[in-house]
Design a protein around this motif. Structure first.
Motif, mmCIF file in Angstrom:
data_model
loop_
_atom_site.group_PDB
_atom_site.id
_atom_site.type_symbol
_atom_site.label_atom_id
_atom_site.label_comp_id
_atom_site.label_asym_id
_atom_site.label_seq_id
_atom_site.Cartn_x
_atom_site.Cartn_y
_atom_site.Cartn_z
ATOM 1 N N GLY A 204 -7.924 5.480 -4.674
ATOM 2 C CA GLY A 204 -9.032 4.548 -4.506
ATOM 3 C C GLY A 204 -9.201 3.654 -5.721
ATOM 4 O O GLY A 204 -9.455 2.452 -5.597
ATOM 5 N N GLN A 205 -9.047 4.238 -6.905
ATOM 6 C CA GLN A 205 -9.145 3.442 -8.128
ATOM 7 C C GLN A 205 -8.028 2.397 -8.197
ATOM 8 O O GLN A 205 -8.240 1.282 -8.680
ATOM 9 N N GLY A 229 -25.268 -7.717 -5.870
ATOM 10 C CA GLY A 229 -24.885 -6.678 -6.809
ATOM 11 C C GLY A 229 -23.485 -6.146 -6.619
ATOM 12 O O GLY A 229 -22.969 -5.402 -7.463
ATOM 13 N N HIS A 230 -22.856 -6.504 -5.509
ATOM 14 C CA HIS A 230 -21.523 -5.984 -5.214
ATOM 15 C C HIS A 230 -20.492 -7.073 -4.948
ATOM 16 O O HIS A 230 -19.295 -6.798 -4.926
ATOM 17 N N GLY A 231 -20.927 -8.299 -4.725
ATOM 18 C CA GLY A 231 -19.987 -9.354 -4.375
ATOM 19 C C GLY A 231 -19.753 -9.400 -2.885
ATOM 20 O O GLY A 231 -20.682 -9.606 -2.091
ATOM 21 N N GLY A 232 -18.515 -9.185 -2.474
ATOM 22 C CA GLY A 232 -18.176 -9.235 -1.057
ATOM 23 C C GLY A 232 -17.802 -7.862 -0.517
ATOM 24 O O GLY A 232 -17.785 -6.865 -1.245
ATOM 25 N N LEU A 233 -17.485 -7.805 0.764
ATOM 26 C CA LEU A 233 -17.058 -6.545 1.372
ATOM 27 C C LEU A 233 -15.748 -6.062 0.761
ATOM 28 O O LEU A 233 -15.524 -4.860 0.610
ATOM 29 N N PHE A 234 -14.869 -6.997 0.406
ATOM 30 C CA PHE A 234 -13.600 -6.630 -0.225
ATOM 31 C C PHE A 234 -13.868 -5.944 -1.564
ATOM 32 O O PHE A 234 -13.201 -4.960 -1.920
ATOM 33 N N ASP A 235 -14.860 -6.426 -2.308
ATOM 34 C CA ASP A 235 -15.217 -5.801 -3.579
ATOM 35 C C ASP A 235 -15.753 -4.389 -3.364
ATOM 36 O O ASP A 235 -15.528 -3.494 -4.188
ATOM 37 N N ARG A 236 -16.462 -4.176 -2.274
ATOM 38 C CA ARG A 236 -17.090 -2.893 -2.008
ATOM 39 C C ARG A 236 -16.128 -1.888 -1.404
ATOM 40 O O ARG A 236 -16.227 -0.670 -1.665
ATOM 41 N N PHE A 237 -15.186 -2.353 -0.590
ATOM 42 C CA PHE A 237 -14.322 -1.436 0.145
ATOM 43 C C PHE A 237 -12.881 -1.405 -0.358
ATOM 44 O O PHE A 237 -12.024 -0.825 0.304
ATOM 45 N N ASP A 238 -12.621 -1.997 -1.528
ATOM 46 C CA ASP A 238 -11.252 -1.985 -2.048
ATOM 47 C C ASP A 238 -10.765 -0.564 -2.312
ATOM 48 O O ASP A 238 -9.603 -0.225 -2.049
ATOM 49 N N ALA A 239 -11.666 0.292 -2.820
ATOM 50 C CA ALA A 239 -11.279 1.677 -3.080
ATOM 51 C C ALA A 239 -11.026 2.435 -1.777
ATOM 52 O O ALA A 239 -10.125 3.276 -1.698
ATOM 53 N N VAL A 240 -11.825 2.141 -0.751
ATOM 54 C CA VAL A 240 -11.612 2.773 0.558
ATOM 55 C C VAL A 240 -10.242 2.388 1.103
ATOM 56 O O VAL A 240 -9.534 3.218 1.684
ATOM 57 N N LEU A 241 -9.855 1.133 0.905
ATOM 58 C CA LEU A 241 -8.541 0.680 1.356
ATOM 59 C C LEU A 241 -7.433 1.472 0.678
ATOM 60 O O LEU A 241 -6.487 1.931 1.320
ATOM 61 N N LEU A 245 -4.978 3.954 2.765
ATOM 62 C CA LEU A 245 -3.544 3.692 2.798
ATOM 63 C C LEU A 245 -2.752 4.887 2.277
ATOM 64 O O LEU A 245 -1.706 5.247 2.825
ATOM 65 N N PHE A 246 -3.253 5.518 1.218
ATOM 66 C CA PHE A 246 -2.563 6.685 0.672
ATOM 67 C C PHE A 246 -2.559 7.833 1.677
ATOM 68 O O PHE A 246 -1.521 8.472 1.916
ATOM 69 N N LEU A 247 -3.713 8.109 2.295
ATOM 70 C CA LEU A 247 -3.787 9.193 3.259
ATOM 71 C C LEU A 247 -2.932 8.917 4.494
ATOM 72 O O LEU A 247 -2.313 9.817 5.051
ATOM 73 N N LEU A 248 -2.898 7.659 4.899
ATOM 74 C CA LEU A 248 -2.074 7.282 6.040
ATOM 75 C C LEU A 248 -0.600 7.500 5.718
ATOM 76 O O LEU A 248 0.172 7.985 6.557
ATOM 77 N N LEU A 249 -0.206 7.168 4.488
ATOM 78 C CA LEU A 249 1.177 7.383 4.054
ATOM 79 C C LEU A 249 1.517 8.867 4.037
ATOM 80 O O LEU A 249 2.564 9.281 4.560
ATOM 81 N N ILE A 250 0.631 9.669 3.455
ATOM 82 C CA ILE A 250 0.872 11.113 3.379
ATOM 83 C C ILE A 250 0.960 11.728 4.770
ATOM 84 O O ILE A 250 1.847 12.540 5.067
ATOM 85 N N ALA A 251 0.033 11.337 5.650
ATOM 86 C CA ALA A 251 0.024 11.875 7.011
ATOM 87 C C ALA A 251 1.298 11.513 7.770
ATOM 88 O O ALA A 251 1.816 12.297 8.561
ATOM 89 N N SER A 252 1.818 10.293 7.509
ATOM 90 C CA SER A 252 3.025 9.834 8.190
ATOM 91 C C SER A 252 4.284 10.516 7.641
ATOM 92 O O SER A 252 5.131 10.982 8.401
ATOM 93 N N VAL A 253 4.380 10.603 6.319
ATOM 94 C CA VAL A 253 5.564 11.181 5.682
ATOM 95 C C VAL A 253 5.689 12.664 5.999
ATOM 96 O O VAL A 253 6.783 13.161 6.313
ATOM 97 N N PHE A 254 4.576 13.390 5.948
ATOM 98 C CA PHE A 254 4.605 14.826 6.163
ATOM 99 C C PHE A 254 4.238 15.210 7.591
ATOM 100 O O PHE A 254 4.116 16.417 7.896
#
Length: 261
Positions: A204-205, A229-241, A245-254
Motif C-alpha cells: 500500500g505504501q 484535506g485529502h485532494g482527490g480520490l486517487f490521493d485517498r485510494f492510492d494505497a488501496v490500489l 494489486l499485490f493481493l491479486l498477484l499473490i492470489a493468481s500466482v499461488f
C-alpha cells in the motif's frame, strides 16, 4: 510545529465521511459495493487524465464514463475474454495524448485491474477478508501520519515523496502487524497473517509512492480537489490500489481459492 497539523480537521472530517460510505458498501456487498468501486475507479481515471491533460476535461469525462461501462460489464461477465476489455480505456486514452501515453496506459490499466480485484475479493472471499485488507491500509495510513508528524526524522524517499518519513513508514508496518494480530484472535487465521499484513502495508505504501511519483512528474500537488484535506480520490485510494494489486498477484500466482477466516 502547529503547521504540521493544519490539515488535521478537514482530513479527519473527510475521512469519517469516506469511512461511513465505504463501510456501508463493504458490509452491504453485492451491487452496492460494485457501484461504489465502479464510481471510484472511474473518477480516478478522470483524475489521471486531468493530471496529464487538464485542458481537455471533456475527454477525461468520456473516458471515465467508458471505464464505468467497461468495468460494470467485466464484473457481470467474469470470463477471461471479458478481462481483455481492461485494455480498451488505456489504449483509447493513450491515443488521445501527445505526451505521457505510457504513463496514462500503465496507471489506467492498474486502476481498472485493482477495481476489478476489489469487487472479486468481496465476492469470492467475503466481507471479513476484505475488511482485513482495508483495515491494514487504513491503520497503516493513520499510524504513518501521526508518527511521521510527531517523530519526523529521515525521509523515506525525499525525491518522490518529501513528507514521507522512515518513522511513519515503520509505524505503518507496526500498525499493520497489530491489525493482523487482532484478526488472529477473532478469526481462524494463523499467525502468518501478521507477516502478510506487514507486506500488504508495504504494498500500500508503494501504491502511495507510485502516485506521488506521478504527481511529481505532472507537477501537481493533488490529483484533484474533490476531498477536503485529502485532494482527490486517487490521493485517498492510492494505497488501496497498491494493496489490491499485490493481493491479486499473490492470489493468481499461488492459485489461492480463498482465505480461511
Amino acid at each position: 510545529m502547529a503547521s504540521n497539523w493544519d490539515d488535521l480537521k478537514p482530513r479527519v472530517l473527510s475521512a469519517i465521511a469516506m469511512t461511513i460510505i465505504g463501510a456501508f458498501g463493504v458490509i452491504a456487498g453485492g451491487i452496492w459495493f460494485q457501484m461504489l468501486v465502479v464510481f471510484v475507479t472511474a473518477v480516478m481515471v478522470w483524475e489521471l487524465w486531468m493530471m496529464i491533460r487538464s485542458d481537455e476535461p471533456t475527454k477525461g469525462m468520456l473516458l471515465a464514463a467508458l471505464v464505468a461501462s467497461v468495468l460494470s460489464g467485466q464484473i457481470a461477465d467474469g470470463t477471461s475474454l471479458g478481462l481483455l476489455l481492461f485494455f480498451v480505456v488505456p489504449i483509447i486514452g493513450a491515443t488521445q495524448l501527445k505526451k505521457e501515453q505510457v504513463t496514462f496506459f500503465v496507471f489506467a490499466l492498474a486502476i481498472q485491474v485493482a477495481g476489478w480485484g476489489l469487487v472479486h475479493f468481496r465476492m469470492d472471499y467475503g466481507f471479513v477478508w476484505l475488511l482485513w485488507m482495508m483495515s491494514v491500509v487504513i491503520v497503516t495510513d493513520i499510524f504513518g501520519y501521526f508518527a511521521g508528524r510527531t517523530l519526523g526524522g529521515p525521509k523515506f524517499w525525499p525525491k518522490i515523496s518529501p513528507k514521507k518519513t522512515w518513522s511513519g513508514t515503520v509505524a505503518g508496518w507496526i500498525g499493520a502487524a497489530v491489525v493482523g494480530y487482532i484478526f488472529t484472535i477473532f478469526t481462524n487465521a494463523g499467525l502468518w497473517i501478521i507477516v502478510i499484513s506487514m507486506v500488504i502495508s508495504f504494498a500500500g505504501q508503494m501504491g502511495d509512492i507510485g502516485e506521488s511519483a506521478l504527481k511529481r512528474r505532472m507537477g501537481v500537488k493533488d490529483s484533484s480537489t474533490l476531498i477536503p484535506g485529502h485532494g482527490g480520490l486517487f490521493d485517498r485510494f492510492d494505497a488501496v490500489l497498491g494493496a489490491a494489486l499485490f493481493l491479486l498477484l499473490i492470489a493468481s500466482v499461488f492459485n489461492v481459492p480463498g482465505v480461511a477466516f
